[in-house]
Design a protein around this motif. Sequence first.
Motif, PDB file in Angstrom:
ATOM      1  N   HIS A  69       0.822  -1.208   0.000  1.00 36.06           N
ATOM      2  CA  HIS A  69       0.000   0.000   0.000  1.00 36.06           C
ATOM      3  C   HIS A  69       0.854   1.255   0.000  1.00 36.06           C
ATOM      4  CE1 HIS A  69      -4.058  -1.906   1.390  1.00 36.06           C
ATOM      5  NE2 HIS A  69      -3.704  -2.240   0.168  1.00 36.06           N
ATOM      6  N   ALA A  70       1.941   1.251   0.774  1.00 33.83           N
ATOM      7  CA  ALA A  70       2.837   2.409   0.781  1.00 33.83           C
ATOM      8  C   ALA A  70       3.440   2.606  -0.612  1.00 33.83           C
ATOM      9  CB  ALA A  70       3.929   2.225   1.832  1.00 33.83           C
ATOM     10  N   ALA A  71       3.883   1.528  -1.234  1.00 33.03           N
ATOM     11  CA  ALA A  71       4.458   1.619  -2.579  1.00 33.03           C
ATOM     12  C   ALA A  71       3.419   2.122  -3.581  1.00 33.03           C
ATOM     13  CB  ALA A  71       5.018   0.266  -3.008  1.00 33.03           C
ATOM     14  N   ALA A  72       2.156   1.687  -3.429  1.00 36.58           N
ATOM     15  CA  ALA A  72       1.094   2.130  -4.335  1.00 36.58           C
ATOM     16  C   ALA A  72       0.854   3.632  -4.223  1.00 36.58           C
ATOM     17  CB  ALA A  72      -0.203   1.364  -4.041  1.00 36.58           C
ATOM     18  N   LEU A  73       1.132   4.207  -3.057  1.00 43.16           N
ATOM     19  CA  LEU A  73       0.991   5.658  -2.867  1.00 43.16           C
ATOM     20  C   LEU A  73       2.192   6.428  -3.418  1.00 43.16           C
ATOM     21  CD1 LEU A  73      -0.365   5.791   0.797  1.00 43.16           C
ATOM     22  CD2 LEU A  73      -1.642   6.250  -1.311  1.00 43.16           C
ATOM     23  N   GLY A  74       3.208   5.704  -3.877  1.00 43.08           N
ATOM     24  CA  GLY A  74       4.416   6.351  -4.367  1.00 43.08           C
ATOM     25  C   GLY A  74       5.374   6.724  -3.257  1.00 43.08           C
ATOM     26  N   ALA A  75       5.193   6.130  -2.085  1.00 46.34           N
ATOM     27  CA  ALA A  75       6.042   6.407  -0.924  1.00 46.34           C
ATOM     28  C   ALA A  75       6.354   5.098  -0.206  1.00 46.34           C
ATOM     29  CB  ALA A  75       5.339   7.383   0.018  1.00 46.34           C
ATOM     30  N   PRO A  76       7.183   4.250  -0.822  1.00 43.33           N
ATOM     31  CA  PRO A  76       7.480   2.955  -0.192  1.00 43.33           C
ATOM     32  C   PRO A  76       8.174   3.118   1.155  1.00 43.33           C
ATOM     33  CG  PRO A  76       8.910   3.339  -2.084  1.00 43.33           C
ATOM     34  CD  PRO A  76       7.912   4.447  -2.061  1.00 43.33           C
ATOM     35  N   ILE A  77       8.074   2.097   1.981  1.00 43.13           N
ATOM     36  CA  ILE A  77       8.724   2.105   3.294  1.00 43.13           C
ATOM     37  C   ILE A  77      10.232   2.065   3.085  1.00 43.13           C
ATOM     38  CG2 ILE A  77       9.008   0.851   5.466  1.00 43.13           C
ATOM     39  CD1 ILE A  77       6.095  -0.206   4.997  1.00 43.13           C
ATOM     40  N   LEU A  78      10.930   2.951   3.754  1.00 41.92           N
ATOM     41  CA  LEU A  78      12.381   3.002   3.642  1.00 41.92           C
ATOM     42  C   LEU A  78      12.964   1.652   4.063  1.00 41.92           C
ATOM     43  CD1 LEU A  78      14.573   5.063   2.867  1.00 41.92           C
ATOM     44  CD2 LEU A  78      14.862   5.501   5.295  1.00 41.92           C
ATOM     45  N   GLY A  79      13.921   1.177   3.300  1.00 39.57           N
ATOM     46  CA  GLY A  79      14.529  -0.119   3.564  1.00 39.57           C
ATOM     47  C   GLY A  79      13.818  -1.265   2.876  1.00 39.57           C
ATOM     48  N   ASP A  80      12.755  -0.968   2.130  1.00 37.52           N
ATOM     49  CA  ASP A  80      11.990  -2.011   1.454  1.00 37.52           C
ATOM     50  C   ASP A  80      12.594  -2.293   0.080  1.00 37.52           C
ATOM     51  OD1 ASP A  80      10.179  -3.777   0.432  1.00 37.52           O
ATOM     52  OD2 ASP A  80       8.414  -2.600   0.992  1.00 37.52           O
ATOM     53  N   ASP A  81      13.543  -3.217   0.054  1.00 41.12           N
ATOM     54  CA  ASP A  81      14.209  -3.552  -1.190  1.00 41.12           C
ATOM     55  C   ASP A  81      13.320  -4.383  -2.115  1.00 41.12           C
ATOM     56  OD1 ASP A  81      14.283  -5.713   0.505  1.00 41.12           O
ATOM     57  OD2 ASP A  81      16.412  -6.118   0.262  1.00 41.12           O
ATOM     58  N   LEU A  82      12.214  -4.890  -1.619  1.00 44.00           N
ATOM     59  CA  LEU A  82      11.303  -5.689  -2.431  1.00 44.00           C
ATOM     60  C   LEU A  82      10.321  -4.816  -3.217  1.00 44.00           C
ATOM     61  CD1 LEU A  82      10.551  -8.602  -3.131  1.00 44.00           C
ATOM     62  CD2 LEU A  82       9.038  -8.609  -1.138  1.00 44.00           C
ATOM     63  N   TYR A  83       9.826  -3.726  -2.591  1.00 43.16           N
ATOM     64  CA  TYR A  83       8.798  -2.901  -3.231  1.00 43.16           C
ATOM     65  C   TYR A  83       9.239  -1.467  -3.514  1.00 43.16           C
ATOM     66  CZ  TYR A  83       5.942  -6.848  -1.904  1.00 43.16           C
ATOM     67  OH  TYR A  83       5.444  -8.112  -1.748  1.00 43.16           O
TER      68      TYR A  83
END
Length: 134
Positions: A97-111
């Motif tokens: 969901h964070a990635a879908a908003l254009g603001a992925p979770i920091l440290g998220d190498d998957l998304y």
Amino acid sequence: RLDCRVCGLILVAKTRDAAAFLAGELAARRVTKRYRALLAGGIGGGGDPFEVREAVGGRPSLSIFKSIEATPHLQLGRLTTADLEPRTGRRHQLRLHAAALGAPILGDDLYGAPSGGGAGASLYLQSTEVRVAH
């Protein structure tokens, strides 16, 4: 169920009866969970909670996002501290969901927002609240 890279609170049953009770509450979706995340980008909302409805694995899912603080960042444009509440329990739901908003979770190498720390680096997502009626 907690992603191994997420830190914070975890619920543990001390007895079999408690484990059965918790399993029932989780299955009935009567357990509320809140996470604090550092997001690579802005999410808007003006500090008011808002819903993110984005299917995960082809299944409907719902999360509540609330921006706590936004800070300018030279490389990422903005870092946002946010509270996230999953209302459905899909695998990697908050990360997606964070990635879908254009603001992925920091440290998220998957998304989408690696922290630069390499494999196993910290995911900036922390379980901060778990509520169960008892």
